[in-house]
Design an enzyme around this catalytic site. Structure first.
Site, mmCIF file in Angstrom:
data_model
loop_
_atom_site.group_PDB
_atom_site.id
_atom_site.type_symbol
_atom_site.label_atom_id
_atom_site.label_comp_id
_atom_site.label_asym_id
_atom_site.label_seq_id
_atom_site.Cartn_x
_atom_site.Cartn_y
_atom_site.Cartn_z
ATOM 1 N N SER A 35 7.106 9.338 6.917
ATOM 2 C CA SER A 35 6.039 9.272 8.018
ATOM 3 C C SER A 35 5.058 9.791 7.289
ATOM 4 C CB SER A 35 6.410 9.888 9.281
ATOM 5 O OG SER A 35 5.620 9.928 10.355
ATOM 6 N N HIS A 95 11.512 10.006 15.679
ATOM 7 C CA HIS A 95 10.063 10.314 15.496
ATOM 8 C C HIS A 95 9.190 9.266 15.917
ATOM 9 C CE1 HIS A 95 6.492 9.763 13.078
ATOM 10 N NE2 HIS A 95 6.476 10.810 12.816
ATOM 11 N N ASN A 96 9.494 7.966 15.727
ATOM 12 C CA ASN A 96 8.666 6.846 15.922
ATOM 13 C C ASN A 96 8.688 6.867 17.538
ATOM 14 O OD1 ASN A 96 8.193 6.734 13.318
ATOM 15 N ND2 ASN A 96 8.380 4.545 13.221
ATOM 16 N N VAL A 134 0.828 -1.193 0.060
ATOM 17 C CA VAL A 134 0.201 -0.244 0.068
ATOM 18 C C VAL A 134 0.839 1.218 0.028
ATOM 19 C CG1 VAL A 134 -1.638 1.373 1.418
ATOM 20 C CG2 VAL A 134 -1.823 -1.063 1.108
ATOM 21 N N GLU A 192 6.410 9.118 18.731
ATOM 22 C CA GLU A 192 5.158 8.655 18.559
ATOM 23 C C GLU A 192 4.532 7.707 19.619
ATOM 24 O OE1 GLU A 192 3.472 5.579 15.409
ATOM 25 O OE2 GLU A 192 4.618 7.282 14.536
ATOM 26 N N LYS A 214 13.911 9.470 11.541
ATOM 27 C CA LYS A 214 12.832 8.780 11.625
ATOM 28 C C LYS A 214 12.576 8.173 12.766
ATOM 29 C CE LYS A 214 8.877 7.223 9.779
ATOM 30 N NZ LYS A 214 8.718 5.809 10.042
#
Length: 483
Positions: A130, A188-189, A14, A192, A185
């Site tokens: 992201s 970032h996670n 996807v 998150e 990244k």
């Protein structure tokens, strides 16, 4: 096949499909390849029909179809699959060709891949992406790093498809050398993970502690999203609260066992290795680990007792103080993330632009939030800022929220509702603002049982001492080290 296509993409899950269509929307000709050719055919005849996207049956055909220097984006599962695709591609590439890994790869793998490809005259970009499926289709946050010579060749594509802030600035800029893009990244996670855990704990306080319905909770999250907590995650939390299946809240039918794909754990492991306290991310990771013990927890609930989870008091006051606790804890979460990136920059010799990184996270990504502009402004005002809590704006915000924060944590603990993320954030704040911590006792005990030595308050830093605590030891120490 025509030689007019100007970018390739490998991997049509996807994310890969949506990214390819995003590129086509922005005027780029895309050649796609997937190991399963049926998926390529289905994509070209379905979602990509009528777009400037063509397919290749082999990696050789993919390489042949691209203009030189070739630019190929990999959207495959992180790990060995990335290495396998690279090995397939290399024989068909030439000097100056560029491979862009857009997956969730581990940053040390990106460093290794860049070294391997640059040795053969090829260029490598590790680009953290992201935004999930929606972001890939309409504009993600993109964090590229790697071979600097590649940036002029890929900049137009990556910034073209990235999300944009209000003035049109793309949420994509060059992060730094090999590994830097995927490292940012990863952080970032990790942030998150912390944000999601904070929201889950707020939900638990509202639902079990205050007995609120899902519609009532959705209204609260909507209200928060209209204020200083405006963010994508707060927004979609309200959506989740309102979602119904057969007339009932779907949320209550979802098993309370959280999964994880590893990036949060990588963040914590990196923090441990660099001595940077990403405590909130760590507690968020371990909260998911505890949630996975579903059967054990169910059995324990029948034998281990605790207080009634009902929280008494004025609901409006409790919710207002919960909002303050969430805001202060989020500031700590981002503070720790930027502390970790600063430590990594020093360790790996990366000159990271923290204001630029904050802007890259402003739109498109999962942790996008209004107060990222304030973070950008803080680093723009003082590029050497060592800690966001030392910025006057953020320091004042946390200071004014701390009484409500403490009462929120105390209420939850008294009611037996676990709040590891709020508690961890508050403990970090209290530790960071304390000039003298009880670590002197830790050093004394380490020296007592292991002769690890200690520094003294009445002597310069860097001088080490050992005491014969029992009178039976000796003057030889085990040496000191940062462990």
């Amino acid at each position: 096949m025509s030689n007019s296509q100007n970018i390739g993409l490998v991997g049509l899950a996807v994310m890969g499909q949506n990214l390819a269509m995003n590129m086509a929307d922005h005027g780029f000709h895309v050649v796609v390849y997937n190991r399963t050719t049926e998926r390529t055919s289905e994509f070209l005849g379905g979602p990509a029909a009528g777009m400037t996207i063509t397919g290749a049956d082999t990696v050789e055909a993919l390489a042949t179809a691209l203009t030189i220097p070739r630019r190929i984006v990999l959207m495959v599962k992180a790990g060995s699959a990335v290495d396998a695709v690279i090995e397939e591609l290399v024989p068909h590439l030439g000097p100056g060709d560029i491979i862009i890994d857009g997956g969730n790869s581990y940053f040390e793998d990106s460093i290794r891949r860049a070294e391997r490809l640059e040795a053969e005259g090829l260029l490598f970009v590790g680009a953290g992406i992201s935004g999930g499926e929606e972001g890939a289709r309409h504009g993600p946050s993109i964090m590229p790093g790697g071979s600097l010579e590649a940036w002029p060749q890929v900049r137009g594509v990556l910034q073209g498809i990235a999300a944009k802030v209000g003035d049109g600035t793309p949420c994509c800029d060059w992060i730094g050398p090999s590994g830097a893009g995927h490292y940012v990244k990863m952080v970032h996670n990790g942030i998150e993970y912390g944000d999601i855990q904070l929201l889950a704990e707020a939900y638990d306080i509202m639902h079990r502690g205050l007995g609120m319905s899902h519609d009532e909770m959705a209204d609260v999250f909507d209200g928060w999203n209209d204020g200083r907590l405006e963010s994508y995650l707060v927004e979609i939390t309200a959506d989740v609260m309102r979602y119904r299946e057969d007339g009932q809240p779907l949320l209550e039918q979802i098993l309370d066992a959280a999964g994880q794909k590893g990036t949060g754990r990588w963040t914590v492991e990196s923090g441990l290795g660099l001595g940077s306290p990403v405590t909130l991310a760590a507690d968020a990771v371990f909260a998911r680990s505890v949630s996975a013990l579903k059967e054990e927890r169910t059995a324990a609930s029948r034998s281990l007792s605790g207080p009634d989870p009902e929280i008494p008091g004025d609901r409006a006051v409790i919710l207002a103080e919960l909002e303050s606790a969430l805001y202060a804890s989020k500031i700590v979460s981002y503070t720790q993330g930027f502390m970790l990136m600063r430590a990594a920059g020093s360790e790996y010799d990366w000159e990271l632009d923290f204001g630029s990184i904050a802007l890259m996270w402003r739109e498109g990504c999962i942790i996008r939030a209004a107060f990222l502009e304030r973070i950008r402004d803080a680093f723009t005002t003082d590029s050497s800022l060592s800690n966001l809590l030392l910025d006057p704006g953020f320091g004042d915000a946390v200071g004014s929220a701390q009484d409500a924060w403490r009462r929120t944590v105390a209420r939850a603990i008294t009611a037996g509702i676990p709040v590891p993320a709020y508690s961890s954030a508050l403990a970090f704040f209290d530790s960071y603002r304390t000039a003298r911590l009880p670590a002197n006792l830790i050093q004394a005990l380490r020296d007592y049982f292991g002769a690890h030595s200690y520094e003294r308050t009445d002597r310069p830093r860097g001088e080490w001492f050992h005491s014969d605590w029992t009178g039976k030891g000796g003057g030889v120490s085990a040496g000191s080290y940062s462990a």
